[in-house]
Design a protein around this motif. Sequence first.
Motif, mmCIF file in Angstrom:
data_model
loop_
_atom_site.group_PDB
_atom_site.id
_atom_site.type_symbol
_atom_site.label_atom_id
_atom_site.label_comp_id
_atom_site.label_asym_id
_atom_site.label_seq_id
_atom_site.Cartn_x
_atom_site.Cartn_y
_atom_site.Cartn_z
ATOM 1 N N MET A 69 0.846 -1.195 0.000
ATOM 2 C CA MET A 69 0.000 0.000 0.000
ATOM 3 C C MET A 69 0.879 1.243 0.000
ATOM 4 O O MET A 69 1.775 1.392 0.830
ATOM 5 N N SER A 70 0.669 2.152 -0.914
ATOM 6 C CA SER A 70 1.479 3.353 -1.001
ATOM 7 C C SER A 70 0.944 4.414 -0.059
ATOM 8 O O SER A 70 -0.195 4.363 0.405
ATOM 9 N N ALA A 71 1.782 5.441 0.217
ATOM 10 C CA ALA A 71 1.368 6.533 1.085
ATOM 11 C C ALA A 71 0.221 7.319 0.469
ATOM 12 O O ALA A 71 -0.498 8.033 1.162
ATOM 13 N N ALA A 72 0.069 7.219 -0.848
ATOM 14 C CA ALA A 72 -0.997 7.955 -1.531
ATOM 15 C C ALA A 72 -2.300 7.168 -1.578
ATOM 16 O O ALA A 72 -3.288 7.639 -2.124
ATOM 17 N N ASP A 73 -2.310 5.954 -1.018
ATOM 18 C CA ASP A 73 -3.491 5.100 -1.070
ATOM 19 C C ASP A 73 -4.006 4.858 0.347
ATOM 20 O O ASP A 73 -3.349 4.194 1.144
ATOM 21 N N PRO A 74 -5.197 5.373 0.677
ATOM 22 C CA PRO A 74 -5.693 5.181 2.038
ATOM 23 C C PRO A 74 -6.077 3.744 2.342
ATOM 24 O O PRO A 74 -6.073 3.317 3.496
ATOM 25 N N GLY A 75 -6.419 2.966 1.304
ATOM 26 C CA GLY A 75 -6.822 1.592 1.523
ATOM 27 C C GLY A 75 -8.035 1.494 2.428
ATOM 28 O O GLY A 75 -8.842 2.410 2.527
ATOM 29 N N PHE A 76 -8.159 0.369 3.118
ATOM 30 C CA PHE A 76 -9.323 0.104 3.968
ATOM 31 C C PHE A 76 -8.954 0.082 5.453
ATOM 32 O O PHE A 76 -9.730 -0.392 6.278
ATOM 33 N N ARG A 77 -7.784 0.635 5.786
ATOM 34 C CA ARG A 77 -7.310 0.540 7.171
ATOM 35 C C ARG A 77 -8.295 1.144 8.167
ATOM 36 O O ARG A 77 -8.612 0.547 9.197
ATOM 37 N N HIS A 78 -8.760 2.356 7.879
ATOM 38 C CA HIS A 78 -9.625 3.015 8.850
ATOM 39 C C HIS A 78 -11.023 2.402 8.845
ATOM 40 O O HIS A 78 -11.684 2.358 9.886
ATOM 41 N N LEU A 79 -11.465 1.915 7.710
ATOM 42 C CA LEU A 79 -12.765 1.243 7.662
ATOM 43 C C LEU A 79 -12.729 -0.008 8.542
ATOM 44 O O LEU A 79 -13.689 -0.303 9.258
ATOM 45 N N LEU A 80 -11.634 -0.731 8.498
ATOM 46 C CA LEU A 80 -11.469 -1.892 9.374
ATOM 47 C C LEU A 80 -11.450 -1.461 10.838
ATOM 48 O O LEU A 80 -12.046 -2.119 11.700
ATOM 49 N N ARG A 81 -10.795 -0.345 11.126
ATOM 50 C CA ARG A 81 -10.730 0.172 12.498
ATOM 51 C C ARG A 81 -12.116 0.567 13.006
ATOM 52 O O ARG A 81 -12.420 0.415 14.190
ATOM 53 N N MET A 82 -12.953 1.050 12.110
ATOM 54 C CA MET A 82 -14.279 1.540 12.480
ATOM 55 C C MET A 82 -15.326 0.414 12.545
ATOM 56 O O MET A 82 -16.472 0.661 12.891
ATOM 57 N N SER A 83 -14.938 -0.796 12.208
ATOM 58 C CA SER A 83 -15.885 -1.912 12.127
ATOM 59 C C SER A 83 -15.628 -2.931 13.226
ATOM 60 O O SER A 83 -14.502 -3.086 13.709
ATOM 61 N N ASP A 84 -16.687 -3.630 13.605
ATOM 62 C CA ASP A 84 -16.549 -4.778 14.495
ATOM 63 C C ASP A 84 -17.382 -5.924 13.926
ATOM 64 O O ASP A 84 -17.749 -5.888 12.742
ATOM 65 N N ASP A 85 -17.690 -6.932 14.739
ATOM 66 C CA ASP A 85 -18.422 -8.078 14.195
ATOM 67 C C ASP A 85 -19.915 -7.816 14.050
ATOM 68 O O ASP A 85 -20.657 -8.692 13.599
ATOM 69 N N THR A 86 -20.367 -6.625 14.421
ATOM 70 C CA THR A 86 -21.769 -6.242 14.245
ATOM 71 C C THR A 86 -21.972 -5.389 13.011
ATOM 72 O O THR A 86 -22.906 -5.591 12.235
ATOM 73 N N GLY A 87 -21.120 -4.401 12.818
ATOM 74 C CA GLY A 87 -21.292 -3.485 11.695
ATOM 75 C C GLY A 87 -20.223 -2.428 11.654
ATOM 76 O O GLY A 87 -19.063 -2.689 12.007
ATOM 77 N N LEU A 88 -20.611 -1.222 11.286
ATOM 78 C CA LEU A 88 -19.699 -0.110 11.077
ATOM 79 C C LEU A 88 -20.133 1.053 11.959
ATOM 80 O O LEU A 88 -21.273 1.521 11.853
ATOM 81 N N PHE A 89 -19.247 1.499 12.823
ATOM 82 C CA PHE A 89 -19.568 2.632 13.693
ATOM 83 C C PHE A 89 -19.668 3.913 12.873
ATOM 84 O O PHE A 89 -18.935 4.112 11.900
ATOM 85 N N GLU A 90 -20.576 4.778 13.304
ATOM 86 C CA GLU A 90 -20.869 5.976 12.517
ATOM 87 C C GLU A 90 -19.823 7.073 12.700
ATOM 88 O O GLU A 90 -19.414 7.716 11.729
#
Length: 334
Positions: free
Chosen positions: A1-22
């Motif tokens: 992953m390049s520095a110019a690509d945000p990827g899904f890191r924060h989406l993974l951080r914001m998610s748990d086994d129920t869903g996605l925190f707002e």
Amino acid sequence: MSAADPGFRHLLRMSDDTGLFEHARHAVVRRDHGYCTDDVARGLIVASREPRPARRLTRLAECYLAFLTHAQDRSGAFRNRLTFDRHWSEPPGVGDWWGRAMWGLGTAAARNAIPWIRDEALHAFVLGAEQRSPYPRAMAFAGLGAAEVLRTRTDNTVAASLLMDAVEAIGAPSEDPSWPWPQPHLTYANAALAEVIIAAGDLSDDRQLLTTGLRMLSWLSDIQTRDGLLAVVPATGWRQDTPRDRYDQQPIEVAALADACATAAYVTGDDAWQERVRRSVAWFQGANDAGVPMWDPATGGGYDGLTEHGPNLNQGAESTIALISTMQHAGRLS
């Protein structure tokens, strides 16, 4: 992953086994605000757009799909807000969250790399398509999901009916050349309205409808461009014949414009639309009214808004998904 690509890191951080925190405070999840169908549906869209997802991204899509099917009742309507202790705080309805859920399910049914996810998403989409919303934007979001289904299942009459009902709900644009828009004001996710009309014109082979949608999108793109930079309509909106505020610009507007211009590029083959997608990408990278990046390379999170004092440093789900969605288009630009 390049520095110019945000990827899904924060989406993974914001998610748990129920869903996605707002919401988040900077990059820290605000669990007390819980989850919402709106954002989970957005998450399912970007997860399903990846043609070769990593295993953990597939797990996200599975989780988001389970959330949406749990939110849906037997009539096809959806609940929106789920508290952290897993209690729904609102009854089922057909507001924007219904439309976004339909968009997410339609995208998963058409694009997700996993066959069983496609099948289950289509099942929930068909149930949801029994409903209609009185709100034009909710219908527009649902129409975008219907368009996704029709691109892979051209004989799906349920999706075709929903898409044309979305066009009718949006309405015809004004004949005023200075404001060729169906409503006298611009509010949020504006480009989605034009994108639905473009998609419907293309999929129904209605050249007049396609031309109308392209004209709407061209106007919207032009009025949101200043000195070669994207400057989207702020959260306060903009009403015809009134002064327009400069801030607070929202990432959702930028992402909606990128989506619509990417659709226009796909439908027309005109590279000029790809250049307009690049303006949305550039907005996140700092080519905006404040001259600042709108995401955090350390976390991969998108900032919640562009204010006169710079970015709102909170990195909520909606803004992060807007960032991811726009950067997905960047990866496809020729």
